[in-house]
Design a protein around this motif. Structure first.
Motif, PDB file in Angstrom:
ATOM      1  N   ILE A  77       0.377  -1.282  -0.085  1.00 21.81           N
ATOM      2  CA  ILE A  77      -0.131  -0.059  -0.006  1.00 21.81           C
ATOM      3  C   ILE A  77       1.129   1.608   0.010  1.00 21.81           C
ATOM      4  N   ASN A  78       2.268   0.999   0.311  1.00 17.00           N
ATOM      5  CA  ASN A  78       2.869   2.149   0.627  1.00 17.00           C
ATOM      6  C   ASN A  78       3.756   2.241  -0.878  1.00 17.00           C
ATOM      7  N   SER A  79       3.573   1.687  -1.894  1.00 15.13           N
ATOM      8  CA  SER A  79       3.924   1.604  -3.260  1.00 15.13           C
ATOM      9  C   SER A  79       2.611   2.330  -4.013  1.00 15.13           C
ATOM     10  N   MET A  80       1.813   2.158  -3.465  1.00 20.85           N
ATOM     11  CA  MET A  80       0.887   2.855  -4.404  1.00 20.85           C
ATOM     12  C   MET A  80       0.731   4.223  -4.393  1.00 20.85           C
ATOM     13  N   VAL A  81       0.016   4.388  -5.729  1.00 17.56           N
ATOM     14  CA  VAL A  81       0.368   6.537  -5.719  1.00 17.56           C
ATOM     15  C   VAL A  81      -1.621   6.716  -4.984  1.00 17.56           C
ATOM     16  N   ASP A  82      -1.659   5.700  -4.982  1.00 14.68           N
ATOM     17  CA  ASP A  82      -3.380   5.890  -4.557  1.00 14.68           C
ATOM     18  C   ASP A  82      -3.646   6.679  -3.519  1.00 14.68           C
ATOM     19  N   PHE A  83      -4.262   7.239  -2.276  1.00 13.23           N
ATOM     20  CA  PHE A  83      -4.531   7.023  -1.246  1.00 13.23           C
ATOM     21  C   PHE A  83      -5.306   6.063  -1.210  1.00 13.23           C
ATOM     22  N   VAL A  84      -4.823   5.614   0.281  1.00 14.81           N
ATOM     23  CA  VAL A  84      -4.911   3.659   0.367  1.00 14.81           C
ATOM     24  C   VAL A  84      -5.480   3.713   2.283  1.00 14.81           C
ATOM     25  N   ASN A  85      -6.523   3.411   2.304  1.00 17.95           N
ATOM     26  CA  ASN A  85      -6.835   3.333   3.917  1.00 17.95           C
ATOM     27  C   ASN A  85      -7.723   2.800   4.830  1.00 17.95           C
ATOM     28  N   PHE A  86      -7.896   2.157   5.972  1.00 19.02           N
ATOM     29  CA  PHE A  86      -8.448   0.292   6.082  1.00 19.02           C
ATOM     30  C   PHE A  86      -9.050   1.169   7.906  1.00 19.02           C
ATOM     31  N   LYS A  87     -10.427   1.297   7.725  1.00 12.41           N
ATOM     32  CA  LYS A  87     -11.193   2.039   8.603  1.00 12.41           C
ATOM     33  C   LYS A  87     -11.738   0.409   9.279  1.00 12.41           C
ATOM     34  N   ASP A  88     -12.204   0.246  10.548  1.00 14.35           N
ATOM     35  CA  ASP A  88     -12.685  -0.563  11.021  1.00 14.35           C
ATOM     36  C   ASP A  88     -14.075  -0.624  11.734  1.00 14.35           C
ATOM     37  N   GLY A  89     -15.434  -0.893  12.004  1.00 16.16           N
ATOM     38  CA  GLY A  89     -16.609  -0.570  11.857  1.00 16.16           C
ATOM     39  C   GLY A  89     -17.206   0.192  12.472  1.00 16.16           C
ATOM     40  N   GLU A  90     -16.385   1.054  13.354  1.00 19.63           N
ATOM     41  CA  GLU A  90     -16.672   2.643  13.631  1.00 19.63           C
ATOM     42  C   GLU A  90     -15.992   3.696  12.571  1.00 19.63           C
ATOM     43  N   GLY A  91     -15.589   3.396  12.222  1.00 22.88           N
ATOM     44  CA  GLY A  91     -14.943   4.203  11.091  1.00 22.88           C
ATOM     45  C   GLY A  91     -13.530   5.118  12.009  1.00 22.88           C
ATOM     46  N   ARG A  92     -13.151   3.904  12.752  1.00 22.87           N
ATOM     47  CA  ARG A  92     -11.859   4.783  13.162  1.00 22.87           C
ATOM     48  C   ARG A  92     -10.246   4.106  11.870  1.00 22.87           C
ATOM     49  N   ASP A 110       0.122  10.294  15.679  1.00 25.45           N
ATOM     50  CA  ASP A 110      -0.757   8.465  15.730  1.00 25.45           C
ATOM     51  C   ASP A 110      -1.916   8.734  15.214  1.00 25.45           C
ATOM     52  N   TYR A 111      -2.374   8.115  14.581  1.00 23.33           N
ATOM     53  CA  TYR A 111      -3.305   8.232  13.644  1.00 23.33           C
ATOM     54  C   TYR A 111      -4.050   7.177  14.162  1.00 23.33           C
ATOM     55  N   ARG A 112      -4.201   5.452  14.261  1.00 22.08           N
ATOM     56  CA  ARG A 112      -4.331   4.903  14.629  1.00 22.08           C
ATOM     57  C   ARG A 112      -5.285   4.135  15.944  1.00 22.08           C
ATOM     58  N   GLY A 113      -6.642   4.485  16.126  1.00 17.71           N
ATOM     59  CA  GLY A 113      -7.282   4.491  16.853  1.00 17.71           C
ATOM     60  C   GLY A 113      -8.568   5.436  16.443  1.00 17.71           C
ATOM     61  N   LYS A 114      -8.468   6.456  15.389  1.00 19.16           N
ATOM     62  CA  LYS A 114      -8.579   8.493  15.805  1.00 19.16           C
ATOM     63  C   LYS A 114      -9.684   7.897  14.447  1.00 19.16           C
ATOM     64  N   LYS A 115     -10.817   8.987  14.882  1.00 18.09           N
ATOM     65  CA  LYS A 115     -11.865   9.304  13.014  1.00 18.09           C
ATOM     66  C   LYS A 115     -11.281  10.119  13.150  1.00 18.09           C
ATOM     67  N   ASP A 116     -11.830   9.881  11.213  1.00 15.31           N
ATOM     68  CA  ASP A 116     -11.407  11.583  10.701  1.00 15.31           C
ATOM     69  C   ASP A 116     -12.003  12.653  10.979  1.00 15.31           C
ATOM     70  N   SER A 117     -12.668  13.180  12.230  1.00 11.30           N
ATOM     71  CA  SER A 117     -13.094  14.200  12.481  1.00 11.30           C
ATOM     72  C   SER A 117     -12.148  14.482  13.779  1.00 11.30           C
ATOM     73  N   GLU A 118     -11.735  13.591  14.743  1.00 10.80           N
ATOM     74  CA  GLU A 118     -10.566  13.934  15.346  1.00 10.80           C
ATOM     75  C   GLU A 118      -9.179  14.491  14.343  1.00 10.80           C
ATOM     76  N   LEU A 119      -9.104  13.473  13.502  1.00  8.29           N
ATOM     77  CA  LEU A 119      -7.794  14.178  12.767  1.00  8.29           C
ATOM     78  C   LEU A 119      -7.937  15.704  12.111  1.00  8.29           C
ATOM     79  N   ALA A 120      -8.897  15.025  11.918  1.00  7.62           N
ATOM     80  CA  ALA A 120      -9.501  16.785  11.060  1.00  7.62           C
ATOM     81  C   ALA A 120      -8.475  18.083  11.954  1.00  7.62           C
ATOM     82  N   ASP A 121      -8.703  17.710  13.662  1.00  8.21           N
ATOM     83  CA  ASP A 121      -7.530  18.258  14.753  1.00  8.21           C
ATOM     84  C   ASP A 121      -6.366  19.084  14.126  1.00  8.21           C
TER      85      ASP A 121
END
Length: 552
Positions: A77-92, A110-121
């Protein structure tokens, strides 16, 4: 738990087991059975210890394989030129590639376990975009299937990038949410190229659709593949009738045999080929097209021919009129020198013939013929001088009906001689026009006299004045004679061209000039064995500038 602690725990538990079990055997097991119990204890210890070691090794192998798979996945996934993201059932966020972290400015978070709205900060520029991701994620969950959307991301440098984002929701067997896979591909350049291509296509379409000339496309077999709307305007045909047809069905017969050579020339020389053709309008009038054809090259191969045809019919007619004007000029210059040279000896000849006529009664018949022929020569010389001599016109107002009536009265005797009837049709109201009356009389005499001579016996010559329309009045002279062929019709008005046995052609030349000096038009319409009609259109009022210049 590390390996050292695990070994230490194993040793302690083994010691406790050995000494503890031996103590219990010695205390509670009868002597005859001690040996059997001790052996059973040892066997049990070996089985339990072996099972523990096997279980530990299996878990260690699974953990190693898991780490290896995770490393491979991370590398992928790091070699891909696309944005790749895996989230759990809660959107984390569970895992994201480096491109995605750099895109949102989260490299050191440290993004793991955080939602998009939390990372927005943590994102300086993309907070709103991250918060919107939660809304689009929810839409993907509601759809329950692969969802594809376009997302626009504003960049720090003020530009924007467009991502084609695919969101794949994953569900547990009980239909609860398991996770979400997000893949976003940067299609900014693709969108820009598509936009430029669309703009380019619109430009070429505008050039094709709105060109004032006929634009045509042919395949290599000579089939018409496309025509622009001006084909309808110029030819009178509908382009839908001809698209898909061979161009030979549209071309006159004399051009058909040249089509293979034409296609070969365009394809072989790979350069513009210019030519001029005449094609029929829907109303059967000829159209002159000045055409230029070039090959259509796609992927290095010639797939057809494209060209444009400019309507030069009016231009060619204007050039023809200019040539006729030049001829008149040449005839006028020639006539001026010849006519004066002829008239002087002509006067002497006529005088001597009249003298002989008075002195010799025996050859009166021959003298009469000589005088008639001399008068005819004098008449021709007069027409030559009319062409040569600059006319100082003085326009006055005259009744067109009266002018024509005078001419008809003058020519009635000649009509009776040819057994032809003159039929006139004039409007009740008088029509006055600004003209030079004597010249118009000469014009009508020439035209009506020609019509009388061309009419069949017991035929008729119809003369009509049409009610004035706008600033023009039209006069028509029509006979029922044998008509004029197209070839001869095209040469009418040329000096010294005549179909009569003793004609000079100067009569119509003079007529054309009179109409021209009156700013009018003259048109001949004729068909073989159906007679000839002449339409003369004259302005009711002359332009002031023209009238003044001609009276000087």
């Amino acid at each position: 738990m590390d390996k050292k602690k695990l070994v230490f725990l194993y040793i302690i538990s083994s010691v406790i087991w050995i000494y503890g079990s031996n103590y219990l055997i010695e205390e509670f097991v009868p002597s005859p059975h001690i040996w059997i119990v001790e052996r059973s204890k040892e066997i049990l210890y070996i089985v339990v210890t072996g099972a523990f070691i096997y279980f530990s090794y299996s878990k260690q192998q699974e953990l190693t394989d898991s780490k290896e798979d995770q490393k491979k996945l991370s590398t992928l996934i790091n070699s891909m030129v696309d944005f790749v993201n895996f989230k759990d059932g809660e959107g984390r966020w569970i895992e994201s590639n480096e491109f995605g972290l750099q895109l949102f400015g989260l490299e050191n978070v440290d993004y793991r376990g955080k939602k998009d709205s939390e990372l927005a900060d943590y994102s300086n520029y993309h907070g709103d975009a991250l918060r919107y991701c939660e809304e689009s994620d929810e839409q993907a969950w509601m759809n329950g299937d692969i969802t594809r959307i376009e997302e626009v991301l504003q960049m720090p440098d003020g530009t924007s990038r467009t991502f084609d984002t695919i969101k794949v929701p994953l569900f547990n067997p009980d239909s609860s949410r398991q996770g979400l896979v997000v893949i976003g591909r940067d299609i900014t350049e693709k969108k820009e190229m598509a936009k430029r291509l669309a703009e380019s296509q619109q430009k070429y379409k505008s050039l094709f659709e709105y060109s004032p000339d006929i634009v045509y496309m042919l395949d290599l077999a000579g089939t018409i593949t496309n025509l622009n709307p001006y084909f309808d305007l110029i030819t009178g045909y509908k382009r839908e009738e001809w698209i898909g047809q061979s161009v030979t069905t549209f071309l006159p017969k004399k051009y058909k045999k040249f089509l293979p050579t034409f296609i070969q020339s365009v394809v072989g020389e790979v350069k513009p080929i210019m030519y001029e053709i005449k094609i029929p309008h829907r109303n059967e009038d000829p159209i002159t097209l000045q055409c230029t054809s070039v090959p259509i090259i796609v992927n290095g191969k010639i797939s057809g021919i494209i060209g444009y045809g400019r309507d030069v019919t009016t231009l060619r007619k204007t050039e023809e009129r200019l040539r006729r004007t030049e001829k008149l000029t040449v005839v006028g210059e020639l006539s001026a020198s010849v006519a004066h040279e002829i008239r002087n000896p002509l006067t002497s000849l006529k005088g001597f013939v009249q003298l002989l006529q008075m002195e010799n009664e025996k050859h009166q018949f021959y003298y009469r013929i000589m005088l008639d022929e001399l008068d005819r020569i004098n008449h021709i010389v007069g027409e030559l001088l009319l062409l040569a001599k600059p006319q100082h016109l003085k326009f006055s107002t005259a009744d067109i009906q009266k002018l024509l009536s005078d001419v008809i009265s003058l020519l009635n005797t000649e009509a009776i001689y040819y057994n032809v009837q003159i039929v006139s049709s004039f409007p009740e109201e008088e029509i006055f026009i600004e003209c030079e009356p004597n010249q118009l009389k000469q014009l009508f005499i020439n035209l009506i006299k020609n019509a009388i001579e061309a009419s069949s016996k017991e035929g008729s010559v119809e003369i009509a004045i049409h009610p004035a329309q706008g600033e023009q009045v039209m006069i028509t002279v029509k006979d029922n004679g044998s008509g004029i062929s197209k070839e001869r019709l095209a040469k009418l008005g040329e000096p010294f061209y005549s179909s009569k046995e003793k004609g000079t052609g100067l009569g119509l030349t003079v007529s054309f000039k009179i109409v021209q000096t009156h700013n009018g038009t003259i048109r001949f319409n004729s068909q073989k064995n159906q007679g000839t009609s002449v339409d003369i259109s004259l302005p009711i009022k002359q332009r002031l500038a023209t009238a003044v210049s001609r009276t000087r």
